[in-house]
Scaffold this active site. Structure first.
Site, PDB file in Angstrom:
ATOM      1  N   SER A   6      -2.254  -5.225  -4.465  1.00  0.00           N
ATOM      2  CA  SER A   6      -2.973  -4.564  -3.371  1.00  0.00           C
ATOM      3  C   SER A   6      -3.904  -3.498  -3.923  1.00  0.00           C
ATOM      4  O   SER A   6      -3.459  -2.541  -4.562  1.00  0.00           O
ATOM      5  CB  SER A   6      -1.984  -3.929  -2.402  1.00  0.00           C
ATOM      6  N   HIS A  31      -5.072  -8.493  -2.506  1.00  0.00           N
ATOM      7  CA  HIS A  31      -4.740  -8.056  -1.144  1.00  0.00           C
ATOM      8  C   HIS A  31      -5.576  -6.827  -0.813  1.00  0.00           C
ATOM      9  O   HIS A  31      -5.583  -5.841  -1.564  1.00  0.00           O
ATOM     10  CB  HIS A  31      -3.240  -7.744  -1.074  1.00  0.00           C
ATOM     11  N   ASP A  33      -6.215  -3.984   1.903  1.00  0.00           N
ATOM     12  CA  ASP A  33      -5.639  -3.294   3.055  1.00  0.00           C
ATOM     13  C   ASP A  33      -6.695  -2.488   3.785  1.00  0.00           C
ATOM     14  O   ASP A  33      -7.204  -1.498   3.252  1.00  0.00           O
ATOM     15  CB  ASP A  33      -4.531  -2.351   2.575  1.00  0.00           C
ATOM     16  N   MET A  35      -7.547  -0.068   6.801  1.00  0.00           N
ATOM     17  CA  MET A  35      -6.908   0.862   7.747  1.00  0.00           C
ATOM     18  C   MET A  35      -7.972   1.660   8.489  1.00  0.00           C
ATOM     19  O   MET A  35      -8.912   2.150   7.858  1.00  0.00           O
ATOM     20  CB  MET A  35      -6.014   1.828   6.975  1.00  0.00           C
ATOM     21  N   HIS A  64      -6.146  -7.761   5.040  1.00  0.00           N
ATOM     22  CA  HIS A  64      -5.097  -7.357   5.984  1.00  0.00           C
ATOM     23  C   HIS A  64      -5.652  -6.255   6.890  1.00  0.00           C
ATOM     24  O   HIS A  64      -5.814  -5.112   6.457  1.00  0.00           O
ATOM     25  CB  HIS A  64      -3.892  -6.870   5.158  1.00  0.00           C
ATOM     26  N   MET A  66      -5.300  -3.630   9.446  1.00  0.00           N
ATOM     27  CA  MET A  66      -4.420  -2.726  10.192  1.00  0.00           C
ATOM     28  C   MET A  66      -5.346  -1.894  11.064  1.00  0.00           C
ATOM     29  O   MET A  66      -5.606  -0.722  10.787  1.00  0.00           O
ATOM     30  CB  MET A  66      -3.618  -1.852   9.214  1.00  0.00           C
ATOM     31  N   MET A 135       5.774  -7.070   7.134  1.00  0.00           N
ATOM     32  CA  MET A 135       5.715  -5.720   6.554  1.00  0.00           C
ATOM     33  C   MET A 135       7.137  -5.282   6.191  1.00  0.00           C
ATOM     34  O   MET A 135       8.058  -5.390   7.003  1.00  0.00           O
ATOM     35  CB  MET A 135       5.142  -4.699   7.555  1.00  0.00           C
ATOM     36  N   ASP A 173       5.081  -7.320   2.252  1.00  0.00           N
ATOM     37  CA  ASP A 173       4.090  -6.285   1.960  1.00  0.00           C
ATOM     38  C   ASP A 173       4.710  -4.901   2.165  1.00  0.00           C
ATOM     39  O   ASP A 173       5.049  -4.529   3.281  1.00  0.00           O
ATOM     40  CB  ASP A 173       2.895  -6.482   2.901  1.00  0.00           C
TER      41      ASP A 173
HETATM   42  C1  DX5 Z   1       0.970  -0.663   3.413  1.00  0.00           C
HETATM   43  C2  DX5 Z   1       0.012  -1.714   2.866  1.00  0.00           C
HETATM   44  C3  DX5 Z   1       0.487  -2.344   1.621  1.00  0.00           C
HETATM   45  C4  DX5 Z   1       0.562  -1.410   0.467  1.00  0.00           C
HETATM   46  C5  DX5 Z   1       1.720  -1.807  -0.385  1.00  0.00           C
HETATM   47  O1  DX5 Z   1       0.410  -0.055   4.505  1.00  0.00           O
HETATM   48  O2  DX5 Z   1      -0.212  -2.719   3.821  1.00  0.00           O
HETATM   49  O3  DX5 Z   1      -0.263  -3.479   1.249  1.00  0.00           O
HETATM   50  O4  DX5 Z   1      -0.596  -1.404  -0.294  1.00  0.00           O
HETATM   51  O5  DX5 Z   1       1.822  -0.849  -1.359  1.00  0.00           O
HETATM   52  P1  DX5 Z   1       3.125  -0.573  -2.200  1.00  0.00           P
HETATM   53  O6  DX5 Z   1       3.358  -1.802  -3.037  1.00  0.00           O
HETATM   54  O7  DX5 Z   1       2.745   0.620  -3.007  1.00  0.00           O
HETATM   55  O8  DX5 Z   1       4.226  -0.330  -1.231  1.00  0.00           O
HETATM   56 ZN    ZN Z   2      -1.180  -4.996   3.314  1.00  0.00          ZN
END
Ligand code: DX5
Ligand code: ZN
Length: 227
Positions: A6, A31, A33, A35, A64, A66, A135, A173
């Site tokens: 990620s 991946h 992320d 946000m 992904h 969010m 998750m 994840d």
């Molecule tokens: C959390 C994200 C994850 C995150 C995982 O909100 O969706 O993808 O990057 O990170 P680690 O492996 O550090 O928990």
């Molecule tokens: Zn993620």
């Protein structure tokens, strides 16, 4: 088995360099992320970053979202080079329309479930998705502790997949490290998203290889063969 570092855990001053590090690590997916500061209490990066790193690698870009309003982001991320776009089941009735739009953009469809959400909510969608992401932390931040209560949900999803003869992949994840990756594999996961554990490693390549070996050792299909 798919290992998906990620980018959230990468050095934000060096996205290009970090993407190349992931590209050379042997991991299949990157991946990404996304946000929005509303669906989750943090902001990461947008489609322009994805577009900038896209020419650097042929890795599968796993986006992904969010985000509270993914409908306004599907096109920008598709054009930015996403291969798959994941939306959250917590968006309720809007999910079907989002799937339709993602498919019409020619991208793979992913569905994600937060820890407090009942696994039953994803059941009606299982024949419409390429990927189910479970998750294993509350989303928003990297580096959190793995939530063990999610293991039965992985098992349930894997059981439904087998019963209905479906072929979507099951990802985990959050908090995925060298220990929890094995436990998730045993429960039926086949995509391992990991930020902190992989990017903090001196050698990302060695860390990916180590995680792969651990997952392989816990593969339930191999356990069946051994039995
Ligand atoms: C959390 C994200 C994850 C995150 C995982 O909100 O969706 O993808 O990057 O990170 P680690 O492996 O550090 O928990
Ligand atoms: Zn993620």
């Amino acid at each position: 088995m798919i290992i998906a570092p990620s980018l959230l855990a990468a050095d934000y001053g060096q996205f290009a360099k970090e993407t190349l590090r992931a590209a050379k690590s042997g991991a299949e997916w990157l991946h990404l992320d996304i946000m929005d500061g509303h669906f989750v209490p943090n902001i990461s990066f947008g489609p322009h970053v994805v577009k900038t790193i896209r020419p650097l690698t042929k890795m599968f870009f796993d986006v992904h979202l969010m985000c509270s309003k993914p409908e306004i982001l599907l096109e920008p991320f598709a054009q930015g080079g996403a291969d798959q776009i994941i939306v959250h089941v917590e968006l309720g009735e809007r999910v079907a329309q989002l799937f339709w739009k993602i498919r019409s953009l020619g991208k793979k469809v992913g569905l994600c479930l937060n820890p407090p959400t009942s696994i039953a909510l994803v059941q009606p969608y299982l024949d419409q998705i390429d990927h189910l992401l479970i998750m294993t932390v509350n989303p928003g931040f990297g580096g959190q502790e793995f939530i063990y209560e999610m293991l039965p949900k992985i098992q349930q999803a894997a059981a439904w997949r087998a019963e209905r003869n479906l072929s979507f992949t099951i990802g985990v994840d959050g908090g995925v490290n060298f220990k929890t990756a094995g436990e998730c594999a045993q429960a039926g996961a086949d995509v391992f998203v990991s930020g902190t554990t992989l990017f903090a490693a001196h050698s990302l390549k060695a860390a990916v290889a180590k995680m792969r070996k651990i997952v392989h050792a816990h593969d339930p299909a191999l356990a069946d063969l051994k039995a």
